[in-house]
Design an enzyme around this catalytic site. Structure first.
Site, PDB file in Angstrom:
ATOM      1  N   ASP A 239       0.695  -1.257  -0.103  1.00  0.00           N
ATOM      2  CA  ASP A 239      -0.051   0.041  -0.051  1.00  0.00           C
ATOM      3  C   ASP A 239       1.115   1.149  -0.269  1.00  0.00           C
ATOM      4  O   ASP A 239       1.512   1.766   1.154  1.00  0.00           O
ATOM      5  CB  ASP A 239      -0.917  -0.008   1.256  1.00  0.00           C
ATOM      6  CG  ASP A 239      -1.842   1.297   1.137  1.00  0.00           C
ATOM      7  OD1 ASP A 239      -1.656   2.079   0.376  1.00  0.00           O
ATOM      8  OD2 ASP A 239      -2.848   1.032   2.040  1.00  0.00           O
ATOM      9  N   PHE A 240       1.171   2.022  -1.173  1.00  0.00           N
ATOM     10  CA  PHE A 240       2.116   2.960  -1.464  1.00  0.00           C
ATOM     11  C   PHE A 240       1.855   4.008  -0.576  1.00  0.00           C
ATOM     12  O   PHE A 240       2.472   4.953  -0.246  1.00  0.00           O
ATOM     13  CB  PHE A 240       2.631   3.065  -2.595  1.00  0.00           C
ATOM     14  CG  PHE A 240       1.513   3.549  -3.627  1.00  0.00           C
ATOM     15  CD1 PHE A 240       0.890   4.741  -3.705  1.00  0.00           C
ATOM     16  CD2 PHE A 240       1.122   2.614  -4.700  1.00  0.00           C
ATOM     17  CE1 PHE A 240      -0.469   4.907  -4.459  1.00  0.00           C
ATOM     18  CE2 PHE A 240       0.143   2.948  -5.784  1.00  0.00           C
ATOM     19  CZ  PHE A 240      -0.511   4.050  -5.321  1.00  0.00           C
ATOM     20  N   HIS A 258      -0.563  11.102 -11.112  1.00  0.00           N
ATOM     21  CA  HIS A 258      -1.474  11.932 -11.435  1.00  0.00           C
ATOM     22  C   HIS A 258      -2.869  11.479 -10.884  1.00  0.00           C
ATOM     23  O   HIS A 258      -3.833  12.241 -11.047  1.00  0.00           O
ATOM     24  CB  HIS A 258      -1.710  11.887 -13.224  1.00  0.00           C
ATOM     25  CG  HIS A 258      -2.407  10.653 -13.519  1.00  0.00           C
ATOM     26  ND1 HIS A 258      -2.789  10.674 -14.870  1.00  0.00           N
ATOM     27  CD2 HIS A 258      -2.480   9.280 -13.158  1.00  0.00           C
ATOM     28  CE1 HIS A 258      -3.338   9.410 -15.250  1.00  0.00           C
ATOM     29  NE2 HIS A 258      -3.033   8.722 -14.182  1.00  0.00           N
TER      30      HIS A 258
END
Length: 349
Positions: A239-240, A258
């Site tokens: 889970d970045f 983005h």
């Protein structure tokens, strides 16, 4: 004495450009429908008459000729022969990019555009007025990502769509960046591991780690196995947003930044800086908007798509990225054009 009077030709002002854009959804939906019906795949390398193609797709005879000939007019099909002997076949581009068995197939993202995005874009005006996303969150209260990741078939369509749209850029990156100077790479938000596969196929010395959320891992592992690269590419879960990045000499992010607001963008860049060694590199692949914000139409429209799909995401310029990366501690950055509207922006530690 003879006098010659030169009159400049009058410039004809026409609404043609305006009408092509304003009614562009006609052409868009025609292509999306053809992809959804697998028209290009069913044609493959064959040529079929109108009746044969109509029967293959299960179409009513009333408008099938208009449908097929519209695709001819749009440059998406060829029609050869005369009268009742006329047959339809793929163009070079559609045979490469829209036949499902082709390794360069990009139809996945068009299928997703048809099934998800087309309807959501009908609410662009509301999104512009409210600043709120216009996707599944309006019906379910869950973000688009939550809705996608909750359904395995939708998730796989999403991952395949993203991969199909990006594989050309990943192959271009493999040739444009000096990966020979590095041994290890970690792809953050690696989806179905297409980036890692493209890089290892071109640079066998690389050891790659492709990380994404747990539901993605089986899809990525299967993709790597089919490519015969199980020993070269490791699949993992991350889970970045909440976990630190593992150490690697190169960290890549393809269409990740983005999706998020400015604060999260800066946080992810900072995490990459902390995980990289001295002389390491962060490589970000996006539809980087030109600094004057005049030329990369696709990048600007993609940023509008982030309004539709996310709570704070937006696309950005190279100047923006340079500012954020310098703030995080990187000593220099560069921009490398890839395919079409896409570029890699690279930050060096």
């Amino acid at each position: 004495m003879e006098t010659t009077l030169e009159i400049a030709p009058k410039k004809v002002i026409s609404p043609d450009h305006i009408m092509k854009i304003g009614m562009g959804f006609w052409a868009s939906k025609t292509l999306l429908t053809a992809v959804k019906m697998d028209l290009f795949t069913k044609l493959g390398e064959d040529s079929l008459s109108r009746e044969e193609l109509q029967q293959s797709l299960g179409l009513h005879p009333r408008s099938s000729a208009d449908f097929f000939d519209a695709l001819v007019s749009l440059g998406l099909l060829h029609r050869n022969g005369k009268d009742w002997e006329e047959k339809y076949c793929n163009t070079l581009e559609t045979s490469i990019f829209l036949v499902r068995t082709s390794p360069a197939y990009v139809g996945g993202i068009l299928e997703m555009a048809n099934d998800r995005m087309y309807g959501f874009w009908g609410n662009l005006e509301e999104g512009l007025r409210t600043g709120q996303p216009q996707n599944e969150i309006k019906q379910t209260g869950k973000s688009g990502f939550e809705a996608i990741y909750a359904q395995s078939d939708v998730l796989e369509q999403f991952l395949n769509g993203m991969a199909g749209a990006q594989v050309g850029n990943f192959m271009a990156l493999a040739n444009a960046f000096n990966f020979g100077a590095y041994r290890s790479l970690c792809d953050i938000g690696g989806a179905n591991a297409t980036l890692s596969i493209c890089l290892v196929q071109s640079h066998p010395h690389l050891q790659c780690l492709s990380l994404d959320l747990p539901p993605v891992a089986p899809i990525a592992a299967r993709n790597v196995e089919q490519a015969g690269l199980t020993g070269k590419i490791q699949i993992g879960a991350l889970d970045f947003l909440t976990q630190p990045f593992p150490a690697a000499e190169v960290i890549t992010m393809g269409n990740i930044l983005h999706d998020w607001n400015l604060e999260t963008k800066k946080m992810l860049i900072r995490k990459a800086y902390e995980a990289l060694p001295e002389n390491g590199a962060l490589v970000v692949i996006e539809n980087i908007i030109d600094d004057q914000r005049r030329e990369n139409t696709f990048g600007l429209l993609m940023s509008l798509n982030m309004l539709i799909e996310t709570e704070g995401g937006f696309d950005y310029t190279y100047a923006d990225f340079n500012e954020w990366a310098t703030e995080a501690g990187f000593h220099s950055t560069t921009k490398v054009p890839l395919a079409g509207p896409t570029s890699a922006v690279i930050a060096y530690k």
